[in-house]
Design an enzyme around this catalytic site. Structure first.
Site, PDB file in Angstrom:
ATOM      1  N   CYS A  88      69.650  74.384 -43.667  1.00  0.00           N
ATOM      2  CA  CYS A  88      69.497  75.649 -44.400  1.00  0.00           C
ATOM      3  C   CYS A  88      68.104  75.742 -45.005  1.00  0.00           C
ATOM      4  O   CYS A  88      67.512  76.817 -45.029  1.00  0.00           O
ATOM      5  CB  CYS A  88      70.568  75.775 -45.469  1.00  0.00           C
ATOM      6  N   GLU A 116      76.078  79.575 -51.381  1.00  0.00           N
ATOM      7  CA  GLU A 116      74.898  78.876 -50.853  1.00  0.00           C
ATOM      8  C   GLU A 116      74.807  79.261 -49.381  1.00  0.00           C
ATOM      9  O   GLU A 116      75.582  78.783 -48.565  1.00  0.00           O
ATOM     10  CB  GLU A 116      75.075  77.358 -50.981  1.00  0.00           C
TER      11      GLU A 116
HETATM   12  P1  NAD Z   1      79.974  79.652 -41.489  1.00  0.00           P
HETATM   13  O1  NAD Z   1      79.683  80.776 -42.428  1.00  0.00           O
HETATM   14  O2  NAD Z   1      80.311  79.977 -40.091  1.00  0.00           O
HETATM   15  O3  NAD Z   1      81.198  78.769 -42.036  1.00  0.00           O
HETATM   16  C1  NAD Z   1      81.169  78.132 -43.295  1.00  0.00           C
HETATM   17  C2  NAD Z   1      82.588  77.828 -43.710  1.00  0.00           C
HETATM   18  O4  NAD Z   1      83.277  79.048 -43.983  1.00  0.00           O
HETATM   19  C3  NAD Z   1      83.428  77.098 -42.662  1.00  0.00           C
HETATM   20  O5  NAD Z   1      84.195  76.114 -43.302  1.00  0.00           O
HETATM   21  C4  NAD Z   1      84.303  78.201 -42.110  1.00  0.00           C
HETATM   22  O6  NAD Z   1      85.510  77.756 -41.577  1.00  0.00           O
HETATM   23  C5  NAD Z   1      84.530  79.034 -43.333  1.00  0.00           C
HETATM   24  N1  NAD Z   1      84.933  80.423 -43.078  1.00  0.00           N
HETATM   25  C6  NAD Z   1      84.709  81.182 -41.978  1.00  0.00           C
HETATM   26  N2  NAD Z   1      85.237  82.420 -42.144  1.00  0.00           N
HETATM   27  C7  NAD Z   1      85.790  82.440 -43.377  1.00  0.00           C
HETATM   28  C8  NAD Z   1      86.464  83.440 -44.138  1.00  0.00           C
HETATM   29  N3  NAD Z   1      86.669  84.666 -43.657  1.00  0.00           N
HETATM   30  N4  NAD Z   1      86.871  83.117 -45.385  1.00  0.00           N
HETATM   31  C9  NAD Z   1      86.652  81.889 -45.896  1.00  0.00           C
HETATM   32  N5  NAD Z   1      86.024  80.907 -45.228  1.00  0.00           N
HETATM   33  C10 NAD Z   1      85.598  81.179 -43.979  1.00  0.00           C
HETATM   34  O7  NAD Z   1      78.720  78.698 -41.590  1.00  0.00           O
HETATM   35  P2  NAD Z   1      78.414  77.361 -40.745  1.00  0.00           P
HETATM   36  O8  NAD Z   1      78.051  77.752 -39.357  1.00  0.00           O
HETATM   37  O9  NAD Z   1      79.489  76.375 -40.946  1.00  0.00           O
HETATM   38  O10 NAD Z   1      77.124  76.800 -41.497  1.00  0.00           O
HETATM   39  C11 NAD Z   1      75.833  77.208 -41.188  1.00  0.00           C
HETATM   40  C12 NAD Z   1      75.290  78.145 -42.238  1.00  0.00           C
HETATM   41  O11 NAD Z   1      75.369  77.524 -43.513  1.00  0.00           O
HETATM   42  C13 NAD Z   1      73.819  78.457 -42.041  1.00  0.00           C
HETATM   43  O12 NAD Z   1      73.576  79.829 -42.303  1.00  0.00           O
HETATM   44  C14 NAD Z   1      73.136  77.586 -43.077  1.00  0.00           C
HETATM   45  O13 NAD Z   1      71.878  78.046 -43.473  1.00  0.00           O
HETATM   46  C15 NAD Z   1      74.119  77.626 -44.187  1.00  0.00           C
HETATM   47  N6  NAD Z   1      73.944  76.486 -45.105  1.00  0.00           N
HETATM   48  C16 NAD Z   1      73.501  76.739 -46.377  1.00  0.00           C
HETATM   49  C17 NAD Z   1      73.294  75.678 -47.253  1.00  0.00           C
HETATM   50  C18 NAD Z   1      72.820  75.922 -48.661  1.00  0.00           C
HETATM   51  O14 NAD Z   1      72.968  75.035 -49.482  1.00  0.00           O
HETATM   52  N7  NAD Z   1      72.262  77.076 -48.996  1.00  0.00           N
HETATM   53  C19 NAD Z   1      73.557  74.363 -46.846  1.00  0.00           C
HETATM   54  C20 NAD Z   1      74.004  74.137 -45.550  1.00  0.00           C
HETATM   55  C21 NAD Z   1      74.206  75.223 -44.688  1.00  0.00           C
END
Ligand code: NAD
Length: 497
Positions: free
Chosen positions: A276, A242
Site C-alpha cells: 500500500c 486503511e
Molecule cells: P480488498 O478490498 O479486496 O479486501 C480487503 C478485505 O475486505 C478482505 O478481507 C475481503 O474479504 C474483505 N471484503 C471484501 N468485500 C467486503 C465487503 N463487502 N464487506 C466487508 N469486507 C469485505 O483488498 P485486498 O485486495 O485484500 O488488499 C489490497 C488493498 O489493500 C490495496 O488497495 C492496498 O493498497 C490496500 N492496503 C492498504 C494498507 C494500509 O495500511 N493503508 C495496507 C495493506 C493493503
C-alpha cells in the site's frame, strides 16, 4: 489465490499457493450466524479482558509476542505459501509486527490509563481525570499483501487497549490469520479474546453489520472501504479505513542518487509492488534526471520476478497491471520491460518515463512491480505533481538538504513521509500510520493507534465548594455573577494587539 466449493451448506473455500496453484488449506465460509456467534463469545471475553487490567493484559501480550517470535519460521513459511512472497520478506514483516505488539503492550497504560488533567482557574475546586476505556469487540478486516504486519497494526493495538477482536483475514490468506489466533490461545487460554472468522467479502460484510461490533478496523481497497462503511452505517459503527495509495518519491538536486535509485527500486518492486505504501511514481529534478535514470535502470536490470520477489498474489490484479503497463508504454518512453514483462503469475520490473499525468498508470493504484518516472523543473513542481492524487497515503523524499526535505515532507499530502529511506516510518511503532482522501482515515500504530480503539472518559470531581461561587445552582445571586464576569474579564478580557 482462492477457490470456492459450490455447495450451499457448510461451504468451504481453498487458499491456493499463487506460484504453484496448489491448495494450501481449506476453510469454512462463515455466514452471518457464525459471525454473530463469534461476536457473542468475543463480547464475554471482552469483559473479562477489560477486567484483567493493564498489567494482566501487558503480561499476556508480551507472552504472545514471545510465542510469535518462537514461531517466526512457521509463520513465515505459511505467509510464503499463501502469498508467494519470499520467506525473507515474510520474516521482515513478522519482525515489524512483533515490534508493534511489544510497543502497544508496554505503552497502553501510559497512553490510555487514568491521568489527572488541569482543571483550570474556574475549576480550581475540581479534580479532573481523563482515561480511555475499551470499546468492547473490535472487528478487524484485513488484506492479503502483508497478512501479519497489516492486521497486527489493528489487532495488537485494539487488544492492548482492552478490547476483544474478531478478525476476518483476506480469503487469500486465511491460514495465516488462523495461525495468529491459534498462537494467541497459548498466551490467553481462558477466553477467546482473539478469534478468526473465515470467508470471502460476505463474511466481512456480516462482521461490519453485526450490532455487537463496537468498531471496524478495515484495511483493503478504497472501493471495499465504501461498502464496509455502508454496512457500518446501519448501527452507526465507527470505522478506521486503511486503503490504497499511489505514493510518490521525489529526488532533489543534491540527493544521493545511488541511494535514491536503490530505495525507489525496493519501494516499487519488493513484494512484487503489492504494497500500500509502495513507490509507484518518481519525480526527479531536471539537473539529476539523466544520472538518476542510469542508476535506476542499471540496478533494475539485476532484479527478476521469481527471484528477488514473488508472483502476483491475486490473479485478478494481473489484468489491472497489464492495462496500466499498456497505458504507460503507449503514452511514455519505455526504459525497462513492457507488456511482455507479464508472464503470469509473475511480472518482471517495468520502468516507463514521461507518462502523461492523466494516464491511469499515474492516477490509479497499480499494485504491481512498475514505476513511472518524470522529469520536473524543481522540487516545487515535484511536490505539486506528487500531491495531485486522489490518494494520500505516504511518500518519500531524497535530498541532501535536511531543511528542504523536512519542508517537502510536511507539505506532502498523506499521513507519512520517509526522508532518505523508504517506508522507514512503518517500523517505528510510535509513529501513527494512515492516510487522507481515498487512502482512508483514522490511524493505527503509536499513541493515536491505541486511542483509535478506546473512548475517552472524562471525570470531574468537586473537592470542595467554592465559597461565594455557587454558579450551577438556582441559588446563584447577582453578586456571584458579577464576581464571575470580573474574573473572566481579568483573565481573558485584555487584547494583546
Ligand atoms: P480488498 O478490498 O479486496 O479486501 C480487503 C478485505 O475486505 C478482505 O478481507 C475481503 O474479504 C474483505 N471484503 C471484501 N468485500 C467486503 C465487503 N463487502 N464487506 C466487508 N469486507 C469485505 O483488498 P485486498 O485486495 O485484500 O488488499 C489490497 C488493498 O489493500 C490495496 O488497495 C492496498 O493498497 C490496500 N492496503 C492498504 C494498507 C494500509 O495500511 N493503508 C495496507 C495493506 C493493503
Amino acid at each position: 489465490m482462492t477457490r470456492m466449493t459450490a455447495t450451499t451448506e457448510n461451504r468451504t473455500f481453498d487458499s491456493l499457493n499463487p506460484a504453484t496453484g496448489g491448495t494450501v488449506g481449506t476453510h469454512p465460509v462463515h455466514d452471518a450466524a457464525a459471525v454473530r456467534a463469534a461476536v457473542g463469545r468475543a463480547s464475554e471475553a471482552a469483559s473479562w479482558w477489560a477486567e484483567l487490567g493493564y498489567a494482566g493484559r501487558r503480561a499476556r501480550l508480551l507472552d504472545y509476542k514471545a510465542v510469535i517470535t518462537q514461531n517466526l519460521k512457521r509463520i513465515a513459511s505459511l505467509v510464503h505459501e499463501e502469498t508467494g512472497k519470499p520467506e525473507g520478506d515474510a520474516t521482515l514483516e513478522i519482525v515489524l509486527a512483533i515490534t508493534h505488539l511489544d510497543w502497544a503492550a508496554r505503552r497502553a497504560q501510559r497512553v490510555l490509563g487514568p491521568h489527572r488533567v488541569a482543571s483550570g482557574l474556574l475549576g480550581v475546586n475540581l479534580a479532573a481525570t481523563l482515561e480511555y476505556q475499551p470499546l468492547g469487540v473490535v472487528g478487524v478486516i484485513g488484506p492479503w499483501n502483508y497478512p501479519v504486519f497489516t492486521p497486527m497494526g489493528s489487532i495488537a493495538y485494539a487488544l492492548a487497549a482492552g478490547n476483544a477482536v474478531v478478525f476476518k483475514p483476506s480469503e487469500l490468506t486465511p491460514g495465516v490469520g488462523l495461525l495468529l489466533a491459534e498462537l494467541m490461545r497459548e498466551s490467553v487460554p481462558e477466553q477467546p479474546v482473539f478469534q478468526v472468522v473465515t470467508g470471502l467479502g460476505e463474511t466481512g460484510a456480516a462482521l461490519a453489520s453485526d450490532p455487537g461490533i463496537a468498531k471496524i478496523a478495515f484495511t483493503g481497497s478504497t472501493a471495499t472501504a465504501k461498502r464496509v462503511m455502508t454496512a457500518c452505517a446501519a448501527n452507526l459503527t465507527p470505522i478506521v479505513a486503511e486503503c490504497g495509495g499511489k505514493d510518490a518519491l521525489i529526488v532533489d538536486v543534491d540527493a544521493d542518487l545511488g541511494a535514491a535509485a536503490d530505495a525507489a527500486l525496493w519501494g516499487a518492486l519488493s513484494n512484487a509492488g503489492q504494497t500500500c505504501v509502495g513507490v509507484e511514481r518518481v519525480y526527479v529534478v531536471d539537473a539529476v534526471y539523466d544520472e538518476f535514470l542510469r542508476e535506476l535502470t542499471g540496478r533494475a536490470r539485476q532484479v527478476k520476478a521469481g527471484e528477488q520477489y514473488g508472483p502476483i498474489t491475486m490473479p485478478g490484479q494481473l489484468a489491472i497491471i497489464e492495462r496500466h503497463i499498456d497505458a504507460a508504454t503507449a503514452g511514455g518512453r519505455t526504459l525497462l520491460g513492457g507488456p511482455e514483462s507479464v508472464r503470469a503469475p509473475y511480472v518482471d520490473p517495468v520502468i516507463v518515463a514521461d507518462v502523461p499525468e492523466d494516464s491511469p498508470a499515474v492516477t490509479e493504484e497499480t499494485f504491481g512491480p512498475t514505476i513511472t518516472v518524470k522529469r520536473v523543473a524543481d522540487t516545487e513542481e515535484a511536490l505539486a505533481k506528487a500531491n495531485a492524487s486522489a490518494y494520500g497515503l505516504a511518500g518519500t523524499v531524497f535530498s541532501g538538504n535536511t531543511r528542504r526535505a523536512m519542508d517537502l515532507a510536511r507539505r506532502m499530502r498523506g499521513g507519512m513521509t520517509a526522508i532518505n529511506s523508504v517506508i522507514s516510518f512503518a517500523g517505528i511503532p510510535a509513529l501513527p500510520f494512515g492516510g487522507v482522501g481515498d487512502s482512508g482515515f483514522g490511524r493505527i500504530h503509536g499513541a493515536d493507534g491505541l486511542r483509535e480503539f478506546a473512548r475517552p472518559k472524562s471525570i470531574s470531581r468537586q473537592r470542595f465548594a467554592l465559597p461565594g461561587m455557587k454558579l450551577t445552582s438556582f441559588g446563584r445571586g447577582q453578586a456571584e455573577l458579577d464576581r464571575l464576569v470580573k474574573l473572566v474579564t481579568f483573565l481573558h478580557g485584555r487584547r494583546k494587539h
